[in-house]
Write an enzyme that holds these catalytic residues in place. Sequence first.
Site, PDB file in Angstrom:
ATOM      1  CD  GLU A   3      53.219 -30.614 -46.715  1.00 53.67           C
ATOM      2  OE1 GLU A   3      52.346 -31.036 -45.987  1.00 53.67           O
ATOM      3  OE2 GLU A   3      54.403 -30.980 -46.648  1.00 53.67           O
ATOM      4  CG  ASP A  76      54.604 -32.524 -43.624  1.00 52.26           C
ATOM      5  OD1 ASP A  76      55.747 -32.391 -44.089  1.00 52.26           O
ATOM      6  OD2 ASP A  76      54.047 -31.646 -42.942  1.00 52.26           O
ATOM      7  CG  ASP A  78      50.769 -35.871 -41.877  1.00 51.50           C
ATOM      8  OD1 ASP A  78      50.585 -35.575 -43.074  1.00 51.50           O
ATOM      9  OD2 ASP A  78      50.936 -35.012 -40.996  1.00 51.50           O
ATOM     10  CD  GLU A  80      46.687 -31.123 -42.520  1.00 54.66           C
ATOM     11  OE1 GLU A  80      46.250 -29.989 -42.748  1.00 54.66           O
ATOM     12  OE2 GLU A  80      47.087 -31.492 -41.397  1.00 54.66           O
ATOM     13  CE1 TYR A 327      55.524 -33.943 -40.602  1.00 55.23           C
ATOM     14  CE2 TYR A 327      54.432 -35.872 -39.693  1.00 55.23           C
ATOM     15  CZ  TYR A 327      54.378 -34.653 -40.317  1.00 55.23           C
ATOM     16  OH  TYR A 327      53.154 -34.108 -40.664  1.00 55.23           O
ATOM     17  NE  ARG A 329      51.648 -31.146 -37.434  1.00 54.29           N
ATOM     18  CZ  ARG A 329      52.323 -30.332 -38.252  1.00 54.29           C
ATOM     19  NH1 ARG A 329      53.130 -30.860 -39.180  1.00 54.29           N
ATOM     20  NH2 ARG A 329      52.222 -29.020 -38.155  1.00 54.29           N
ATOM     21  CG  HIS A 372      55.591 -40.603 -38.860  1.00 55.18           C
ATOM     22  ND1 HIS A 372      55.736 -40.821 -40.198  1.00 55.18           N
ATOM     23  CD2 HIS A 372      54.373 -40.039 -38.700  1.00 55.18           C
ATOM     24  CE1 HIS A 372      54.654 -40.405 -40.833  1.00 55.18           C
ATOM     25  NE2 HIS A 372      53.812 -39.930 -39.941  1.00 55.18           N
TER      26      HIS A 372
END
Length: 807
Positions: A3, A76, A78, A80, A327, A329, A372
């Site tokens: 990203e 990432d 997740d 998203e 990570y 989140r 995670h």
Amino acid sequence: MVESPAKAKTIEKFLGRDYEVRASMGHIIDLPKKGLGVNTRKDFAPKYEIIEKKDKLIDELKAASKRADEVYLAPDPDREGEFIAWSLKNILELQNPHRAVFNEITKRAVQEAIRKPRQINEDLFNAQQARRVLDRLVGYKISPLLWRRIQSGTSAGRVQSVALRVICDREAEVRAFVAEEYWSIAATLSKQKHKDRFEAMLISRLKDVDAVGGDDPSIEGEEPAAVEASGANGSKPAKGNKGRIKISSQAEADAILKDLQGASYSVLKYDEREQRRQPPLPYTTSTLQQDASLRLYFKPKKTMSLAQQLYEGIELGERGQQGLITYMRTDSTRISDEAQVSVKAHIAQEYGDPYVGQGRVGKSKATTQDAHEAVRPTEVSFTPQIVKPYLSPDQFKLYNLIWRRFVASFMTSAVFDTVRADIVARQYVFRATGSNLKFPGFYAVWSREEDEKLLPKMQVNEPLDCHGLKPEQHFTQPPPRYSEASLIKELEERGIGRPSTYVPIISTIQDRGYVDQEQRRFVPTWLGETINEVMNKHFPEIVDTGFTADMERKLDDVEDGKRSWTEFLTTFYGNFKTTMEKAEAEMNRVQKPLEETDELCPDCGRSLVIRTGRFGRFISCSAFPDCRYRRSVVNKTGALCPQCGGDLVERKTRVKKRLFYGCVNYPTCNFAIWERPVPELCPDCGGLMVVPKGSQEPVCYKEVILVQRSAEDKPLQDGEKAPARTTRKRSTAGTASASTTTRRTTTRKKASVGVDGEEAAVVKKPVKRATASKRTTKTTAKASTRRTSGTTKKAATAVTKRTKTTR
């Protein structure tokens, strides 16, 4: 493909020459900005559009992918990130891309992800797509209705409206709260003929002491991130506990003091025991945001921005680019076996084997993803001291917090010797408690804020000396308003939102003007309370915390493949559509009541009122539109401007809305400061006094602040421009003259102005001006030439040219 460019730079160094790493710069497609963008009649099919100004980037990524033998999609790990990977595959027309997933940006983790890629997870993608469509349906259906009925620019959201309700409900509790008076009595005691004194609090009457029991705070399982200071935050006294004495007035306190006159004091019970305090759990997203707010005074948005930088990678000199944390989140406290072995070895080496613990295992909630690990340093060997030279001050503060929390979580418990003594005097019982840290355990790396209170060794029935009784009046406090930290904790406990949504929730309700912050706590505005009232009345399900938490659980089911995303949306939309139609018919327009002031209009003599417009509150004439007098609302500080004597008032910067203090006579006087001024004058020089950030005591502005700050740190008021950060060069007198003249003119385009007559390379050729402008230009050049002795003809020519250009 990843990203962000920062992440790409880090990963490219891990993979070598055979790989090229490109950044998508976040999302490349999204629902349209205008219109619903969802076909509710055809299985809620979204109409994605390429994000504006991403066409060129997409062409570059497409060309690069055609040159490559294999393409790895590595956003990432997740929902998203999975959506971005799916977008890249479809927009770039990739035939068989690999999905690389890693929880930390280290050489080992990245190379392992490349060796063992997977396919794009459709369930994970559908969960994100369902969330995006769900939020679009709620926001784009309700918001236009609120614009028409309340105020333009307002909005409603599936989660933000619930957060607003939580704040408004707490505000209602605060307003409904009725303070109750209560008294406490403390006795100052000592062993007979000893100097060391200690304090004991009156807790009960002798006949009720057995019902009181122990009142020591829980030592086991302390969770520092969830603890806020008591007292000022609204803690209530323990007077409602069974058996405790209740003193409701001064008369009752005086009666007890009278009973205790001449009383003898002796030890009724003496309990000495060992207690353990367990280390905290590693950080999740929520606890990291809470602790950073409480300990570092970081806003959640700032915390996540800094964490993103630490995750994507920092240049560590000879060690190269390195991701410093995993990570950020996550809602799991799980730690990998490899990381556990590493941290235990580090603890044994640095502190010794007695400090090595097993590590705490947090209880998994029903909503925990556990995809995670917890937020931890990628390498425990990268201690805060090693990486400090490569980090900004704020990056270091956050990394230091994460590193110490992770190491502390795998250390042994702290051991305390605790003492509790019950002391009897006639029919009353006093209690004294104390503790002594016997073995620090995890406190070797984790800060301990509480003070030790030591008690002397005592025997049952031992007489004591009383040195005085101190009665004190108190009032019960209302429940505390939510801070950013406590609101995140509340949302997490209720199952509202997910790790990636806490920051957007808090940012949105502030940006919309629904809440203000007073002393770092949320207070709903009139607009926020009105929106909440309307939503409670017409959309009770949307703002119901239980309903919202259930939506999150159903989205988790979509992610796990247990439920179809279209079925989930169909079930929701059927009831929502009916509610929406009913609200359209029944919702009345709400008009904000005008706030009257004691002032009269200077133009027509009628009363002035406070109104709210697009840019906030302002004062205008009550006779509007017949009289158009208006001015901005100012909050005076009571201090006076040291330059012109005008009032210093609160202001906010235009872009970031940062609070600063400026002169009311702006633009005539442009005095402005960040620190809060106080009305009192400096006792030494009679000048302005201010309260610096992080301090409680005012200091002299002239002697302290001006010495510590450069002119570039001065807050800018509306219309002011930041001073140019130019590199000064010592050259000829002609150069100095040119510099002086150029600073006196106003430039409309940024230009690279050379020295010794060299023209700016990027300035557009000037248009010819009127004769007056030419005369002014010549006059400026001549004046500049006269002021500079020994100015050459070449330098004077350069002055004229540059002055014409900037004009």
